[in-house]
Design a protein around this motif. Structure first.
Motif, PDB file in Angstrom:
ATOM      1  N   ASP A 173       0.819  -1.222   0.000  1.00 24.34           N
ATOM      2  CA  ASP A 173       0.000   0.000   0.000  1.00 24.34           C
ATOM      3  C   ASP A 173       0.851   1.269   0.000  1.00 24.34           C
ATOM      4  O   ASP A 173       0.760   2.106   0.917  1.00 24.34           O
ATOM      5  CB  ASP A 173      -0.940   0.025   1.214  1.00 24.34           C
ATOM      6  CG  ASP A 173      -2.127  -0.904   1.034  1.00 24.34           C
ATOM      7  OD1 ASP A 173      -2.480  -1.211  -0.120  1.00 24.34           O
ATOM      8  OD2 ASP A 173      -2.689  -1.332   2.063  1.00 24.34           O
ATOM      9  N   PRO A 174       1.705   1.457  -1.013  1.00 24.30           N
ATOM     10  CA  PRO A 174       2.549   2.661  -1.037  1.00 24.30           C
ATOM     11  C   PRO A 174       1.731   3.924  -1.258  1.00 24.30           C
ATOM     12  O   PRO A 174       0.680   3.898  -1.903  1.00 24.30           O
ATOM     13  CB  PRO A 174       3.477   2.398  -2.228  1.00 24.30           C
ATOM     14  CG  PRO A 174       2.682   1.510  -3.131  1.00 24.30           C
ATOM     15  CD  PRO A 174       1.880   0.630  -2.221  1.00 24.30           C
ATOM     16  N   LYS A 175       2.230   5.022  -0.721  1.00 29.82           N
ATOM     17  CA  LYS A 175       1.572   6.323  -0.927  1.00 29.82           C
ATOM     18  C   LYS A 175       1.837   6.854  -2.334  1.00 29.82           C
ATOM     19  O   LYS A 175       1.001   7.515  -2.942  1.00 29.82           O
ATOM     20  CB  LYS A 175       2.099   7.338   0.095  1.00 29.82           C
ATOM     21  CG  LYS A 175       1.825   6.996   1.534  1.00 29.82           C
ATOM     22  CD  LYS A 175       0.384   7.255   1.891  1.00 29.82           C
ATOM     23  CE  LYS A 175       0.175   7.088   3.389  1.00 29.82           C
ATOM     24  NZ  LYS A 175      -1.249   7.279   3.760  1.00 29.82           N
ATOM     25  N   VAL A 176       3.076   6.579  -2.836  1.00 32.71           N
ATOM     26  CA  VAL A 176       3.510   7.082  -4.141  1.00 32.71           C
ATOM     27  C   VAL A 176       4.100   5.929  -4.941  1.00 32.71           C
ATOM     28  O   VAL A 176       4.830   5.103  -4.387  1.00 32.71           O
ATOM     29  CB  VAL A 176       4.578   8.190  -3.991  1.00 32.71           C
ATOM     30  CG1 VAL A 176       4.995   8.734  -5.357  1.00 32.71           C
ATOM     31  CG2 VAL A 176       4.080   9.311  -3.092  1.00 32.71           C
ATOM     32  N   VAL A 177       3.784   5.872  -6.237  1.00 33.83           N
ATOM     33  CA  VAL A 177       4.361   4.859  -7.118  1.00 33.83           C
ATOM     34  C   VAL A 177       5.014   5.560  -8.298  1.00 33.83           C
ATOM     35  O   VAL A 177       4.397   6.398  -8.960  1.00 33.83           O
ATOM     36  CB  VAL A 177       3.297   3.858  -7.618  1.00 33.83           C
ATOM     37  CG1 VAL A 177       3.928   2.849  -8.580  1.00 33.83           C
ATOM     38  CG2 VAL A 177       2.657   3.130  -6.439  1.00 33.83           C
ATOM     39  N   PHE A 178       6.285   5.218  -8.544  1.00 36.98           N
ATOM     40  CA  PHE A 178       7.031   5.759  -9.676  1.00 36.98           C
ATOM     41  C   PHE A 178       7.041   4.709 -10.788  1.00 36.98           C
ATOM     42  O   PHE A 178       7.466   3.572 -10.570  1.00 36.98           O
ATOM     43  CB  PHE A 178       8.465   6.086  -9.269  1.00 36.98           C
ATOM     44  CG  PHE A 178       8.561   7.134  -8.194  1.00 36.98           C
ATOM     45  CD1 PHE A 178       8.563   8.482  -8.511  1.00 36.98           C
ATOM     46  CD2 PHE A 178       8.634   6.765  -6.860  1.00 36.98           C
ATOM     47  CE1 PHE A 178       8.653   9.454  -7.523  1.00 36.98           C
ATOM     48  CE2 PHE A 178       8.724   7.722  -5.859  1.00 36.98           C
ATOM     49  CZ  PHE A 178       8.732   9.067  -6.196  1.00 36.98           C
ATOM     50  N   LEU A 179       6.581   5.085 -11.960  1.00 40.55           N
ATOM     51  CA  LEU A 179       6.487   4.177 -13.100  1.00 40.55           C
ATOM     52  C   LEU A 179       7.437   4.664 -14.188  1.00 40.55           C
ATOM     53  O   LEU A 179       7.232   5.733 -14.761  1.00 40.55           O
ATOM     54  CB  LEU A 179       5.058   4.135 -13.639  1.00 40.55           C
ATOM     55  CG  LEU A 179       3.945   3.837 -12.629  1.00 40.55           C
ATOM     56  CD1 LEU A 179       2.585   3.950 -13.298  1.00 40.55           C
ATOM     57  CD2 LEU A 179       4.133   2.456 -12.028  1.00 40.55           C
ATOM     58  N   ASP A 180       8.481   3.886 -14.465  1.00 40.61           N
ATOM     59  CA  ASP A 180       9.473   4.259 -15.481  1.00 40.61           C
ATOM     60  C   ASP A 180       9.330   3.307 -16.669  1.00 40.61           C
ATOM     61  O   ASP A 180       9.726   2.150 -16.594  1.00 40.61           O
ATOM     62  CB  ASP A 180      10.875   4.176 -14.875  1.00 40.61           C
ATOM     63  CG  ASP A 180      11.930   4.826 -15.763  1.00 40.61           C
ATOM     64  OD1 ASP A 180      11.568   5.332 -16.847  1.00 40.61           O
ATOM     65  OD2 ASP A 180      13.109   4.820 -15.389  1.00 40.61           O
ATOM     66  N   GLU A 181       8.745   3.783 -17.756  1.00 38.28           N
ATOM     67  CA  GLU A 181       8.495   2.979 -18.957  1.00 38.28           C
ATOM     68  C   GLU A 181       7.768   1.674 -18.610  1.00 38.28           C
ATOM     69  O   GLU A 181       8.229   0.580 -18.948  1.00 38.28           O
ATOM     70  CB  GLU A 181       9.813   2.675 -19.681  1.00 38.28           C
ATOM     71  CG  GLU A 181      10.583   3.890 -20.138  1.00 38.28           C
ATOM     72  CD  GLU A 181       9.948   4.573 -21.341  1.00 38.28           C
ATOM     73  OE1 GLU A 181       8.985   4.018 -21.910  1.00 38.28           O
ATOM     74  OE2 GLU A 181      10.409   5.658 -21.717  1.00 38.28           O
ATOM     75  N   PRO A 182       6.603   1.745 -17.962  1.00 38.92           N
ATOM     76  CA  PRO A 182       5.956   0.517 -17.487  1.00 38.92           C
ATOM     77  C   PRO A 182       5.338  -0.338 -18.592  1.00 38.92           C
ATOM     78  O   PRO A 182       5.069  -1.519 -18.363  1.00 38.92           O
ATOM     79  CB  PRO A 182       4.862   1.045 -16.551  1.00 38.92           C
ATOM     80  CG  PRO A 182       4.531   2.394 -17.094  1.00 38.92           C
ATOM     81  CD  PRO A 182       5.839   2.949 -17.595  1.00 38.92           C
ATOM     82  N   THR A 183       5.099   0.221 -19.770  1.00 37.26           N
ATOM     83  CA  THR A 183       4.464  -0.571 -20.841  1.00 37.26           C
ATOM     84  C   THR A 183       5.401  -0.834 -22.011  1.00 37.26           C
ATOM     85  O   THR A 183       4.957  -1.247 -23.080  1.00 37.26           O
ATOM     86  CB  THR A 183       3.201   0.150 -21.369  1.00 37.26           C
ATOM     87  OG1 THR A 183       3.566   1.415 -21.929  1.00 37.26           O
ATOM     88  CG2 THR A 183       2.184   0.371 -20.255  1.00 37.26           C
ATOM     89  N   ILE A 184       6.713  -0.611 -21.822  1.00 37.17           N
ATOM     90  CA  ILE A 184       7.655  -0.794 -22.923  1.00 37.17           C
ATOM     91  C   ILE A 184       7.652  -2.252 -23.388  1.00 37.17           C
ATOM     92  O   ILE A 184       7.739  -3.188 -22.590  1.00 37.17           O
ATOM     93  CB  ILE A 184       9.070  -0.348 -22.501  1.00 37.17           C
ATOM     94  CG1 ILE A 184      10.015  -0.342 -23.688  1.00 37.17           C
ATOM     95  CG2 ILE A 184       9.624  -1.212 -21.379  1.00 37.17           C
ATOM     96  CD1 ILE A 184      11.353   0.331 -23.407  1.00 37.17           C
TER      97      ILE A 184
END
Length: 352
Positions: A173-184
């Protein structure tokens, strides 16, 4: 604000090497260095529950910014907090409140079944049993994990592995999620599943997402706000709609006439021009601020027998490409979109 970044700067230093044998010897005894600004004076704030696109070309500074906010890199200058924590000073506390998905890397254990990776992450993050079971059941239903959850990660397809990575990043249950090229590298079906999952988690749980990607279809479908970065500096911070309204004035109207060949068709409407003819089909580009679509269609209907009409909105990718190539000087009135922060195009920074 859940994220605050104030004049974040990250410099990388490399040795300036000289060519040839003599140059190598000179380098040994007299060294000089190149200092490059990967990120320069970047400031922004994010409210809790926002889903923003953080975009830019290769080498713009996107991943460097993300690495500072996750605590992987220490900035050269400037400050930042994530939910009140300074990421590079309190790495462990920060790691417990964030999730990270890197499209080209995985946090799953290669030789273990997917479910065992989840159980190991449960232990690492000290996730309570009830929270773990509830989240796993919820995410499994959304992403259809049941058919491969007991398969070793090395045997999963890219789309299956990415779905597993998303669940792994969200179990605590993170407060913030960082997505770096998640659909590459994903196919259309897998991309849509991932997009739906991100939108649903953001909507139902209020999780804050920062999305960096070169696939602007992801940004256009998920985000209302974008931050545009180039050469380490912020160029634009505002809504997608504002940048479209200002820099995407031209629309494409496709008209299908009741004839076999439209090569002789003419258009007598100011601020509109035919850009393509193919059989009974004509494509017309027009400035939406200068001529209304209904006026253009009415003019065509008076001249010819119309069978069908469609209007294409400008794609965000096209607009962003024009900004990278020509800067922000091509707008209608020379002013920034309302509510947006727009900067001039930066020059690459390199010092010695």
């Amino acid at each position: 604000m859940i994220i605050r970044a104030d004049r974040l700067t990250k410099q990388f230093t490399s040795l300036r090497r000289k060519d040839g044998v003599l140059g190598t010897l000179q380098t040994l005894f007299s060294r000089s260095y190149i200092v490059k600004d990967a990120v320069r004076d970047v400031s922004f704030e994010l409210r809790e529950g926002e889903l923003i696109g953080y975009i830019g070309p290769n080498g713009a500074g996107k991943s460097t910014t993300i690495k500072m906010l996750t605590g992987i890199l220490v900035p050269t200058s400037g400050s930042a907090t994530v939910n009140g924590i300074v990421p590079w000073q309190q790495r462990t506390q920060n790691a417990r409140q964030i999730g990270v998905v890197f499209g080209q890397r995985t946090q799953l254990y290669w030789d273990l079944p997917l479910i065992e990776s989840f159980r190991l992450l449960k232990a690492i993050y000290s996730v309570p049993d009830d929270v773990f079971e509830r989240n796993l059941r919820s995410f499994s239903d959304v992403l259809a994990l049941d058919e491969f959850i007991r398969t070793p990660v090395r045997q999963l397809s890219l789309g299956q592995r990415m779905r597993g990575d998303f669940v792994a990043s969200m179990l605590h249950d993170p407060k913030v999620v960082f997505l770096d090229e998640p659909t590459i590298g994903l196919d259309v079906v897998a991309k849509e599943a991932i997009r739906s999952f991100i939108a649903r988690v953001n909507r139902e749980r209020g999780t804050t997402f920062i999305l960096t990607t070169h696939d602007l279809a992801d940004v256009e479908k998920l985000c209302e706000r974008i931050i545009l970065i180039d050469h380490g500096q912020k160029l634009y911070d505002g809504s997608i709609e504002a940048i479209k309204q200002r820099y995407g004035r031209n629309r494409i109207l496709t008209a299908v006439f009741d004839c076999e060949d439209c090569s002789d068709c003419r258009l007598e409407v100011a601020n509109a021009r035919i850009i393509e003819r193919a059989g009974p089909r004509v494509k017309i580009e027009f400035d939406r601020d200068a001529v209304r679509a209904d006026v253009l269609i009415a003019a065509l209907a008076r001249q010819y027998d119309l069978k069908d009409v469609t209007i294409e909105e400008p794609q965000l990718e096209t607009i962003i490409r024009q900004i990278y190539q020509h800067g922000f000087g091509d707008g209608a009135d020379g002013e920034a979109p309302s509510g947006a922060v727009v900067f001039g195009r930066p020059e690459p920074a390199e010092k010695s």
